[in-house]
Design a protein around this motif. Sequence first.
Motif, PDB file in Angstrom:
ATOM      1  N   ARG A   1      28.373  45.027  37.242  1.00  0.00           N
ATOM      2  CA  ARG A   1      29.924  45.136  36.751  1.00  0.00           C
ATOM      3  C   ARG A   1      30.758  45.077  38.068  1.00  0.00           C
ATOM      4  O   ARG A   1      30.302  45.668  38.995  1.00  0.00           O
ATOM      5  CB  ARG A   1      29.940  46.396  35.900  1.00  0.00           C
ATOM      6  CG  ARG A   1      31.476  46.719  35.663  1.00  0.00           C
ATOM      7  CD  ARG A   1      31.839  45.804  34.444  1.00  0.00           C
ATOM      8  NE  ARG A   1      33.109  46.167  33.834  1.00  0.00           N
ATOM      9  CZ  ARG A   1      34.311  45.587  34.062  1.00  0.00           C
ATOM     10  NH1 ARG A   1      34.291  44.518  34.974  1.00  0.00           N
ATOM     11  NH2 ARG A   1      35.391  45.697  33.423  1.00  0.00           N
ATOM     12  N   ILE A   2      31.688  44.424  37.682  1.00  0.00           N
ATOM     13  CA  ILE A   2      32.539  44.324  39.024  1.00  0.00           C
ATOM     14  C   ILE A   2      32.981  45.722  39.453  1.00  0.00           C
ATOM     15  O   ILE A   2      33.446  46.593  38.727  1.00  0.00           O
ATOM     16  CB  ILE A   2      33.768  43.601  38.612  1.00  0.00           C
ATOM     17  CG1 ILE A   2      33.570  42.062  38.269  1.00  0.00           C
ATOM     18  CG2 ILE A   2      34.806  43.516  39.726  1.00  0.00           C
ATOM     19  CD1 ILE A   2      33.010  41.332  39.151  1.00  0.00           C
TER      20      ILE A   2
ATOM     21  N   PRO B   1      39.124  42.030  42.031  1.00  0.00           N
ATOM     22  CA  PRO B   1      39.157  42.799  40.763  1.00  0.00           C
ATOM     23  C   PRO B   1      40.799  42.723  40.254  1.00  0.00           C
ATOM     24  O   PRO B   1      41.660  42.699  41.253  1.00  0.00           O
ATOM     25  CB  PRO B   1      38.928  44.136  41.059  1.00  0.00           C
ATOM     26  CG  PRO B   1      37.984  44.278  42.047  1.00  0.00           C
ATOM     27  CD  PRO B   1      38.576  42.977  42.888  1.00  0.00           C
ATOM     28  N   GLY B   2      41.210  42.779  38.858  1.00  0.00           N
ATOM     29  CA  GLY B   2      42.540  42.612  38.427  1.00  0.00           C
ATOM     30  C   GLY B   2      43.310  43.982  39.218  1.00  0.00           C
ATOM     31  O   GLY B   2      44.617  43.443  39.223  1.00  0.00           O
ATOM     32  N   LEU B   3      42.661  45.106  39.112  1.00  0.00           N
ATOM     33  CA  LEU B   3      43.380  46.309  39.608  1.00  0.00           C
ATOM     34  C   LEU B   3      43.865  45.892  40.991  1.00  0.00           C
ATOM     35  O   LEU B   3      45.363  46.382  41.312  1.00  0.00           O
ATOM     36  CB  LEU B   3      42.598  47.590  39.640  1.00  0.00           C
ATOM     37  CG  LEU B   3      42.273  47.937  38.285  1.00  0.00           C
ATOM     38  CD1 LEU B   3      41.444  49.170  38.457  1.00  0.00           C
ATOM     39  CD2 LEU B   3      43.681  48.528  37.641  1.00  0.00           C
ATOM     40  N   GLU B   4      43.174  45.341  41.720  1.00  0.00           N
ATOM     41  CA  GLU B   4      43.763  44.732  43.174  1.00  0.00           C
ATOM     42  C   GLU B   4      44.746  43.816  43.162  1.00  0.00           C
ATOM     43  O   GLU B   4      45.673  43.670  43.944  1.00  0.00           O
ATOM     44  CB  GLU B   4      42.679  44.105  44.009  1.00  0.00           C
ATOM     45  CG  GLU B   4      42.825  44.058  45.375  1.00  0.00           C
ATOM     46  CD  GLU B   4      41.477  43.860  46.275  1.00  0.00           C
ATOM     47  OE1 GLU B   4      41.893  43.010  47.433  1.00  0.00           O
ATOM     48  OE2 GLU B   4      40.445  43.958  45.872  1.00  0.00           O
ATOM     49  N   LEU B   5      44.880  42.970  42.307  1.00  0.00           N
ATOM     50  CA  LEU B   5      45.858  41.890  42.112  1.00  0.00           C
ATOM     51  C   LEU B   5      47.205  42.710  41.683  1.00  0.00           C
ATOM     52  O   LEU B   5      48.281  42.386  42.302  1.00  0.00           O
ATOM     53  CB  LEU B   5      45.415  40.799  40.880  1.00  0.00           C
ATOM     54  CG  LEU B   5      44.637  39.734  41.254  1.00  0.00           C
ATOM     55  CD1 LEU B   5      44.230  39.036  39.874  1.00  0.00           C
ATOM     56  CD2 LEU B   5      45.354  38.927  42.501  1.00  0.00           C
ATOM     57  N   ARG B   6      47.049  43.674  40.954  1.00  0.00           N
ATOM     58  CA  ARG B   6      48.156  44.157  40.378  1.00  0.00           C
ATOM     59  C   ARG B   6      48.819  45.180  41.209  1.00  0.00           C
ATOM     60  O   ARG B   6      49.692  46.013  40.737  1.00  0.00           O
ATOM     61  CB  ARG B   6      47.940  44.792  38.901  1.00  0.00           C
ATOM     62  CG  ARG B   6      47.572  43.562  37.803  1.00  0.00           C
ATOM     63  CD  ARG B   6      47.348  44.135  36.585  1.00  0.00           C
ATOM     64  NE  ARG B   6      46.348  44.714  36.274  1.00  0.00           N
ATOM     65  CZ  ARG B   6      45.078  44.376  36.072  1.00  0.00           C
ATOM     66  NH1 ARG B   6      44.911  42.884  35.967  1.00  0.00           N
ATOM     67  NH2 ARG B   6      43.714  45.024  35.840  1.00  0.00           N
TER      68      ARG B   6
ATOM     69  N   ASP C   1      40.771  40.321  34.060  1.00  0.00           N
ATOM     70  CA  ASP C   1      39.974  41.426  34.472  1.00  0.00           C
ATOM     71  C   ASP C   1      39.466  41.155  35.946  1.00  0.00           C
ATOM     72  O   ASP C   1      39.511  42.162  36.830  1.00  0.00           O
ATOM     73  CB  ASP C   1      38.511  40.986  33.668  1.00  0.00           C
ATOM     74  CG  ASP C   1      37.608  42.004  34.133  1.00  0.00           C
ATOM     75  OD1 ASP C   1      37.856  43.125  33.360  1.00  0.00           O
ATOM     76  OD2 ASP C   1      36.611  41.775  34.803  1.00  0.00           O
ATOM     77  N   HIS C   2      39.214  39.950  36.500  1.00  0.00           N
ATOM     78  CA  HIS C   2      38.934  39.705  37.871  1.00  0.00           C
ATOM     79  C   HIS C   2      39.328  38.304  38.172  1.00  0.00           C
ATOM     80  O   HIS C   2      39.229  37.273  37.367  1.00  0.00           O
ATOM     81  CB  HIS C   2      37.515  40.125  38.149  1.00  0.00           C
ATOM     82  CG  HIS C   2      36.548  39.571  37.609  1.00  0.00           C
ATOM     83  ND1 HIS C   2      36.084  39.669  36.531  1.00  0.00           N
ATOM     84  CD2 HIS C   2      35.584  38.238  38.146  1.00  0.00           C
ATOM     85  CE1 HIS C   2      34.834  39.151  36.208  1.00  0.00           C
ATOM     86  NE2 HIS C   2      34.741  38.297  37.193  1.00  0.00           N
TER      87      HIS C   2
ATOM     88  N   SER D   1      37.972  41.604  28.584  1.00  0.00           N
ATOM     89  CA  SER D   1      37.129  41.890  27.499  1.00  0.00           C
ATOM     90  C   SER D   1      36.715  43.204  26.805  1.00  0.00           C
ATOM     91  O   SER D   1      36.006  43.195  25.812  1.00  0.00           O
ATOM     92  CB  SER D   1      35.983  40.880  27.398  1.00  0.00           C
ATOM     93  OG  SER D   1      35.024  41.291  28.653  1.00  0.00           O
ATOM     94  N   GLY D   2      37.403  44.038  27.683  1.00  0.00           N
ATOM     95  CA  GLY D   2      36.947  45.518  27.270  1.00  0.00           C
ATOM     96  C   GLY D   2      37.722  45.949  26.224  1.00  0.00           C
ATOM     97  O   GLY D   2      38.719  45.489  25.810  1.00  0.00           O
ATOM     98  N   VAL D   3      37.656  47.406  25.624  1.00  0.00           N
ATOM     99  CA  VAL D   3      38.386  48.024  24.815  1.00  0.00           C
ATOM    100  C   VAL D   3      39.500  48.588  25.604  1.00  0.00           C
ATOM    101  O   VAL D   3      40.648  48.602  25.000  1.00  0.00           O
ATOM    102  CB  VAL D   3      37.464  49.128  24.174  1.00  0.00           C
ATOM    103  CG1 VAL D   3      38.433  49.879  23.188  1.00  0.00           C
ATOM    104  CG2 VAL D   3      36.283  48.465  23.252  1.00  0.00           C
TER     105      VAL D   3
END
Length: 859
Positions: A82-83, A139-144, A228-229, A256-258
């Motif tokens: 997992r990333i 990761p998407g969190l790093e982008l945002r 997501d990433h 793709s997660g919940v």
Amino acid sequence: MTIWFAGPGRVRLGAAALALLCPLALSAQRQNGVLIGRVLSGDVAVPGAAIVVSGGGVTVARVDGRFRMSLPAGRYEVRAQRIGYTSARDTVTVAGGQTASANFRLDRALSSLESVASVSSRVFERRVIDSPSPVDVIPGLELRATGRTETSGMLQAVAPSVTAPRASVAEGSDLVHPVTMRGMGPDQVLVLVNGRRRHTSALLNVNGSTGRGSTGVDLDAIPASMIDHVEVLREGAAAQYGGEAVAGVINVVLKSGVHGDATSTVGGNVTTYNRDAGASGGVAGERSVRDGRSVQASIDKGVVFGERGFLHGDFELRTHEYTNRALPDASSARPTEVTARAGDPTRRDMALYLNGGNRLANGVELYGNLGGARRTLDAAAAFRPVGSPSQGLPSSTGFLPIIHPTIGDYAGTLGLRGTMEDWRWDLSSTYGRNLVDYEVHHQQPAGGSATSFDPGSLHFGQSTTNLDLSRTYDYFNELRLAAGAELRNESYGIRSGTGSLDIAGFPGFGPAQVVDRSRTAVAGYADAEAEATPMLVVGVAGRAERFSDVGTLGAGKLSLRFEPMSKLAFRGSVGRSQRAPSLAQSYYGNVLTDMGQLPYTTSVVRVDDPAAMAAGATALRPERATTFSVGIASEVNGAFSLSADLYRIDVADRVVLLQSLTDPTAGSSSSQFAANAADTRTQGIDLGATYALRLDPTRTVRLMGGANLSRTRVLAARSVNGLGLGNVGVTRLEHGQPNSNLLGSASYQHGTLGALLRTQRFGEVRVAGGQQPSLADQRYGAHWITDANLSVTLMRKYTLTTGVDNLFDAYPDVNASTTTPGSGVLISQPVGAGTIPYSNSSPFGFNGRHVFGRLSIYL
């Protein structure tokens, strides 16, 4: 493998034959067993973890960390990854008609090389350090984590090899930001979404900004809240993915997660500009402004259903008010009034995306995604001073044309995948469309009646059907094979305007420019990797494509990875490829006015236009590229990793937009068209390092550094009847993008408190003074852009963030005034006779300091 090529009439038969493979595959499923298990980190589930089975099988853990997949009887090596986590593996025996289990525990990964990527192989996902190609996983969190709201700007802030300049007064390039890699063009990087080819924008960059004469993908149409990433493959991969992948590949992976988030961000610019203009020969006098107010709101959430079904949806709204860094024009009729507008346009974005899938009863997975974005803008063109040509418009005070386009971008993918006789198969179809519908308004700063007209529109559509096959064999240590076929149809069109009034410089698309063209491409590829020894991996890939308009193109690639000791690997590759010119490069046509210091008219004509053919234009040929890359990757321990990669990219017969080799004068006109008129060489180095330290269970420090150093040289520039690149075009190719991009960041997490400090140095760029060698080029020096933010999480659900982008309010160097208005000699900059202080070539724009606040609610 035999590849059969057919004409367009037989392509539809081929597509139908591919579709028939799906039911055949379903009926051929042999008796399977079931593998179940759970993925945890400590006692917490890891949703979205990929479960990768030797032989190509993949599934994803659900919200509770549990997974279930059907497999043919046999013995398998199973990996959970997992990333952002380390990976884990186990060996499992699955018996027909029975259930086997495997549970995994993953730890948080502190090293970037521990991340997992899929874009470097057509066979299966693997860790970055195990890849023979350089890959960044973001990761998407790093982008945002930035204060930016557009995906292209976020990516530029975290990936040193990627640039996304913010053009202004570009009459097109400020509508869709061109995204480039390693100093190449926007059309030399391939963008994928969930591993499938993304369609390009209908817009051809025709002004003096980055990417002139090329098209690119509109990354801002993909909302960052749905990502997501992102995987950035920094290597030529045309043999695996297609001829556009000369500089590399950007693969956007959707959520793709919940779990999801409801996020709201509010920001604006608080800045002072034109501080050093007096010392540089520009218009003196600093100005302080507060503008560019931006609001972003998004909500995304996922649900699960059935044995392996999921659906994740996202809705995002963005608004951004225009910014203006123009100055009063002392030579105008109103010397104290700011008549021009230079900066970001007003934007209104709305996007809706869905990503889902479901494993059917027979083990076959149905998957797909669907999304669309709509953007409206108000972008200013160059101010038309007194005396500018007009039709029916008052010109006693001058006027400012406002481009008001609506951009629609839509895409969808539907596919099926499964296993048959140890082969993993994947059949999918993707369609994408981009529409740019123009409208132009006339704005008089001093009042007067407003007028507008419809100049016309551009559209581009692309449909792609893919069949991919992959499996592994126990030859050598392991032999991994992949093969596939692709059917693609592209369409490009220009619609003429309906208005009866032409605003100076915007005659629109008339009957002479109307076009509706399409083409079909049939492709096949084969990819093989052999783990010859535990230390050596050898890969070879080949691809052939037949286009209905340019014939058969080929690509090949050889890659090596050598690991003399654990966690230290050497890697390298060499490849040759061909890229078909885009339909827009061949068939775009328009008439525009370049204001500069003195206005002149330029006609862009398509290559099959009689006027262009009379001037020497010929049908465009494919570009030919040769790529080399060699590097090293090391994971010194679980906390420190580094990588370095040298590269060289040679492109022959590069498609460029020609222009007059002499400097025009006021009122003159010229024609230009695309041609294979340049040979270029780009070489450089990518560097990356990550160090992370877990001080205790609640405190973590992470340091990251990266750099891209590159240089492009024009080896040959060819002219056609007085048209060519000249000093302006050569300078744009060689120095139009920063020669270096350095990035460093430090993040600190202490329980619910977080802090981030990031700084980025954009290297020097240059702009030609004109085609005449007597006019000096201008150099714009390197600048550091520093961002900082603080965050706090309350009740494990609410996160408040406040931050500043461009903390020290840095601006590019001001345009130097090298000629006197009215001299009769045009130079490429400064545009607007000194009223616009900054150049379009600035890689970070010229908006200044941006302050923002964000509330994010974990759903």
